[in-house]
Design a protein around this motif. Structure first.
Motif, mmCIF file in Angstrom:
data_model
loop_
_atom_site.group_PDB
_atom_site.id
_atom_site.type_symbol
_atom_site.label_atom_id
_atom_site.label_comp_id
_atom_site.label_asym_id
_atom_site.label_seq_id
_atom_site.Cartn_x
_atom_site.Cartn_y
_atom_site.Cartn_z
ATOM 1 N N VAL A 46 -54.083 24.783 16.349
ATOM 2 C CA VAL A 46 -53.200 23.625 16.364
ATOM 3 C C VAL A 46 -52.970 23.177 14.933
ATOM 4 N N ILE A 92 -53.425 28.697 23.771
ATOM 5 C CA ILE A 92 -53.354 28.041 22.466
ATOM 6 C C ILE A 92 -54.645 28.269 21.704
ATOM 7 N N SER A 116 -49.370 21.507 18.965
ATOM 8 C CA SER A 116 -49.314 22.919 19.292
ATOM 9 C C SER A 116 -47.840 23.224 19.460
#
Lengths: 468, 511
Positions: B125, B122, B149
């Protein structure tokens, strides 16, 4: 089972436990060996001694202080018989009050001597003859304490007496020798001192009321010396007390190890009290006592080693104080009802009903020193207080001890007029863990004695008392 | 010199970890970056590398649950005189993000709030909502915003107490590590300042109750009794009284995570109810964050898609015959068993490429068509449902699919799946049949558009060429998002899957 709760003893611990248990819906019986309810406190302790103390204080004021207030009277005479009679009336009123409360709460009262048959069964040897056996799911031992007397003291109840007899004397002693200058000795010594007796204190420790903060003992001694004909013998160990029916001779060993004798017409033995479990037949229930004869209990629930049997008040560990017994009575009743109450023993105030009164809560300065805690000390003397000056009660001071870092109040010690009432503010503050500054920032009505507490708190906060 | 190692931050929503196992023992000599223990969160399992070389001194034991930042062990550097140990340079916490390096100080400085690392895959976000606005006073650890996310929603706690200034707007997509807010720490009340100044600092316009007084959390006498009876520790209650004292009302409102107090008196007055045998206890447990995420997502799928399900039945006899014949040989050659999953995955991969809108998903105003097939496999893991992904299933052979299924299922069972392994996926297969389900309507794994539900295989009488025969039959279900997939496509897709399964030779010939 006949009852949910059986309580043996109707003193302030027992009868309060009975009422609280009844409030919680329990079926309650209370057993009292005397014909009147209320126990030591009400019959031969707190209440009668306060009645006499106030009578003696009135007499003392009439004799010594009326004139300065502009009241002219002929020399007053103390009539002990009337004083004792009044005291008895006070006691009777209180007896009736407790009896009413028992009725109101539907509590069954048994007059007679209760003793265990087994853990759920109590036998009552009734005062009016006969015997009855009752059973209960829970039993609370609230049998209290009796004055402690050692064999060589030759107690006779006439000239060599305990507090019980001292509350019913037929004459004012000319010279009262008080063995033990603790709370009871100081209280009764000051009663008769005010009525004109010469009072000689013989104390094993090195100060008056030795368990309290050192300043209190010192101040009390100063005040008594000023107002009554008192003599103090500390570090002195009594070895023998004898009476010839008219005179009492006390033989003792002083600090230097020399033998000394004191002669008087009465000798009050007030060296303490012992837990009273005589003939209670604890063995039948399997209840243990500790090495000092006190019923052994769990610190939190006050349950004994036997499930369902509890003990409260003077018969268990801790200070022998009526209000401590009351708290314990409530605690046990609530515990039996499944609640989880708790007592902060450190926050049970200690009170001495001399004149001036002494009262304290929390740690003494000596204890803080010994534990190495960094603390601040704030004092305020009654002399600097408007109300005390107006009333003419200028003996006394308030001392507030607070943590050096957090300012949390760790102890409060008061000597002076109304000290016993004033200490409540210290107890409340400490239950909420207030700081000295907290008290200093709370408005106190003027002019009152309570302002001394605020001023002492300000002094402890930052040495910024306003009036000193 | 000893350095203290703390539990590193492993993701925004992860507030505590459990020590699964110590790889090294107390007193062992460890090298820098050597794995010393395994940590478990509700999301995944992590390995903790040593921050320095030296002798390990364990602080927390196996099974302990620790908060992020709690000390876990010490490493005594240069101990044991091992010359081989290169002097470890400094206390370099590898996993510690900026967040933990900015503790609340209350000295007037500005603390930066950045997006911490969530998981390796990730990189950015979305700031979905601010719980606090610029100018608000926040407590340390108070939730200031919600982040999203593609895997889950996370809450961002404040690293300090003070007045917040937000730097990005709601809906903004922010890369990990970027600044989203600042907190002026000085605005909070100086904690527990000893009252020794001549002039008392008449209470600053700070938040009430934020001060860290010695009396914080002290219950009043009645509050203490209520808490004792509820079985709640005072430390678990936030006091609203002066300096954080616990008032009677606080105690009355305090709730245990466990059941409410049993109601004792109720039965006394009530008419005698028919006697019930057995326990009537119930218990309450806190939802794990994984469970909460699952719950939230499933509901949102039901609310936000036009989901419906089409059914069909598959005669499993050809596959079962094939399996019977080649099972042993397959295992011998490929080292992995031949299961049903490879047939279903393969059949779906082929059908998905023929029906691209079943393999697509909606993104705003657009439809994203995927030229590859990443099949998510729903696996029941100890902590709940997880969906690891078989990548590029269209290009995998049967044995490659089977190996991948075994690998992912094993990791799922051991809670060792990483976030990247669960991320993505263009279509999902779920098999309720292993638990005995005959028929079900699975819920789409958003943002995907369809999911295939497998069920149990039951011997059923069917008509084959005018004769009644007993055949092993599996009902299959396809739940799909009607917004993008029309009935024609969805039904045809499922029929195509049925066709491929009932005649596996087609998969070989691609017909």
């Amino acid at each position: 089972m006949d009852f949910d709760v059986i309580i043996i003893g109707s003193g302030p611990g027992g009868y309060v436990a009975a009422i609280r248990a009844a409030q919680l819906g329990k079926k309650v019986a209370i057993i009292e060996k005397y014909n009147v309810l209320g126990g030591t406190c009400l019959n031969v302790g707190c209440i009668p001694s306060k009645a006499l103390l106030d009578s003696s204080e009135h007499f003392h004021n009439a004799k010594h202080h009326f004139a300065e207030h502009g009241i002219k009277i002929n020399a007053p005479k103390a009539d002990l018989k009337t004083m004792i009679g009044r005291k008895n009336e006070v006691v009777e009123k209180m007896n009736a009050g407790v009896e009413f409360l028992m009725k109101k709460n539907k509590i069954t009262v048994y007059n007679g001597f209760g003793s265990f048959v087994d853990k759920n069964t109590v036998k009552i040897a009734k005062t009016d003859g006969g015997e009855e056996t009752i059973s209960g799911t829970n039993v609370i031992i609230a049998t209290g304490s009796k004055p402690l007397i050692l064999p060589f003291m030759n107690f006779d109840g006439e000239r060599i007496i305990t507090s019980t007899e001292a509350l019913n004397l037929k004459e004012i002693p000319k010279h009262l020798i008080v063995i033990g200058a603790g709370v009871i000795g100081a209280e009764l010594g000051s009663v008769y001192g005010r009525l004109g007796s010469k009072v000689t204190f013989v104390e094993f420790a090195s100060s008056m009321i030795p368990t309290m903060d050192g300043t209190m003992g010192k101040e009390l001694q100063k005040s008594l010396k000023k107002t009554i004909d008192a003599e103090f013998n500390f570090d002195t160990k009594v070895t023998k007390i004898e009476s010839n029916g008219k005179e009492v001779t006390v033989t003792a060993e002083n600090k230097k190890g020399e033998e000394v004798t004191f002669n008087g017409d009465y000798c009050l033995v007030s060296i303490g009290r012992r837990p009273y479990t005589d003939k209670l037949n604890l063995e039948a229930a399997g209840v243990n006592v500790d090495d000092r004869g006190r019923v052994a209990v769990d610190d939190h629930t006050l349950e004994t080693n036997v499930k369902g049997i509890y003990a409260i008040g003077d018969v268990v560990r801790g200070a022998m104080l009526a209000h401590k017994a009351e708290e314990e009575g409530v605690l046990v009743a609530e515990t039996i009802a499944g609640q989880k109450p708790h007592i902060h023993y450190n926050l049970i105030p200690g009170v001495v009903y001399t004149w001036p009164e002494v009262a304290s809560v929390g740690a003494t300065e000596e204890e803080l020193k010994a534990s190495g805690r960094a603390y601040k000390n704030g004092k305020f003397i009654f002399k600097a207080l408007g109300r005390a000056t107006a009333s003419g009660d200028t003996d006394g001071l308030v001392k507030v001890l607070a943590d050096k870092e957090t300012d949390e109040i760790l102890g409060m010690h008061i000597i002076g007029a109304r000290a016993a009432d004033m200490i409540a503010e210290g107890v409340t503050a400490m239950e909420f863990r207030a700081s000295a500054e907290d008290l200093g920032r709370i408005s106190h009505a003027h002019p009152t004695y309570m302002e001394a507490v605020k001023e002492a708190a300000l002094a402890a906060t930052d040495n910024r008392s306003i009036h000193s | 010199m000893a350095i203290e190692m703390k539990v590193p931050s492993v993701g925004e929503s992860v507030t505590e970890v459990t020590i699964a196992a110590w790889v090294k023992q107390d007193g062992d000599y460890v090298e820098m970056d050597e794995v010393i223990c395994e940590l478990e969160s509700d999301k995944a399992t992590f390995e903790l590398p040593a921050e320095a070389a030296g002798v390990l001194r364990i602080i927390a034991s196996e099974g302990d649950t620790l908060e992020i930042g709690a000390p876990i062990c010490k490493i005594e550097k240069g101990e044991a005189g091992l010359a081989s140990a290169p002097e470890a340079p400094k206390e370099e916490a590898p996993a510690a993000p900026a967040e933990s390096a900015a503790p609340a100080s209350g000295t007037g400085e500005t603390v930066k709030v950045t997006i911490p690392t969530v998981g390796e895959s990730i990189t950015e976000v979305t700031v979905s909502s601010w719980a606090k606005q610029t100018g608000d006073t926040v407590e340390m650890d108070e939730i200031i915003c919600e982040l999203e996310s593609d895997k889950a929603t996370f809450e961002l706690p404040s690293p300090a107490a003070g007045v917040i200034t937000t730097m990005v707007e709601e809906g903004a997509v922010v890369p990990v590590g970027d600044l989203v807010a600042t907190i002026a720490a000085g605005a909070s009340a100086p904690a527990a300042a000893p009252a020794s100044k001549t002039d008392s600092p008449s209470s600053s316009p700070a938040t009430s109750g934020s001060s860290d007084s010695y009396a914080s959390g002290h219950p009043s006498p009645s509050a203490a009794k209520i808490l004792a009876e509820k079985g709640i520790d005072a430390s678990a209650v936030k006091g609203t009284g002066v300096d954080g004292r616990i008032t009677k009302e606080d105690a009355q409102n305090a709730q245990k995570s466990a059941p409410k107090e049993s109601k004792p008196a109720a039965a006394e007055t009530a008419a005698p109810a028919p006697a019930v045998k057995g326990s009537r206890d119930s218990r309450r447990e806190k939802m794990t964050s994984l469970r909460k995420t699952i719950a939230k997502r499933l509901v949102s799928v039901k609310n936000e898609t036009a989901m419906l399900t089409t059914f069909n039945e598959v005669d499993m006899k050809p596959i079962m015959d094939l399996r019977k014949e080649y099972k042993d040989k397959f295992k011998e050659v490929h080292g992995v068993g031949l299961g049903f999953m490879s047939f279903f995955t393969k059949a779906c991969a082929i059908a998905l490429q023929e029906f691209p809108n079943v393999n697509a998903f909606i993104d705003g105003e657009e439809i994203v068509y995927n030229d590859y097939v990443d099949v998510s496999i729903a696996v029941s893991a100890p902590r709940g449902l997880v969906v690891p992904v078989i990548r590029n299933a269209e290009g995998l052979s049967f044995n490659e699919i089977e190996s991948e299924v075994v690998r992912l299922a094993t990791k799922a069972r051991d809670n060792k799946l990483t976030i990247p392994e669960m991320t993505g996926g263009t279509f999902t297969i779920t098999n309720g049949g292993i638990f005995g389900s005959m028929l079900s309507t699975p819920i789409i794994n958003a943002p995907q558009s369809a999911i295939l539900g497998m069920h149990n295989i039951v011997q059923r009488p069917v008509a084959i060429n005018g004769q009644v025969e007993i055949r092993p039959i599996m009902y299959v279900a396809l739940s799909y998002d009607h917004r993008t997939i029309d009935g024609k496509d969805s039904v045809s897709f499922l029929v195509r899957v049925k066709q491929l399964l009932e005649d596996p030779m087609r998969m070989l010939l691609m017909v």
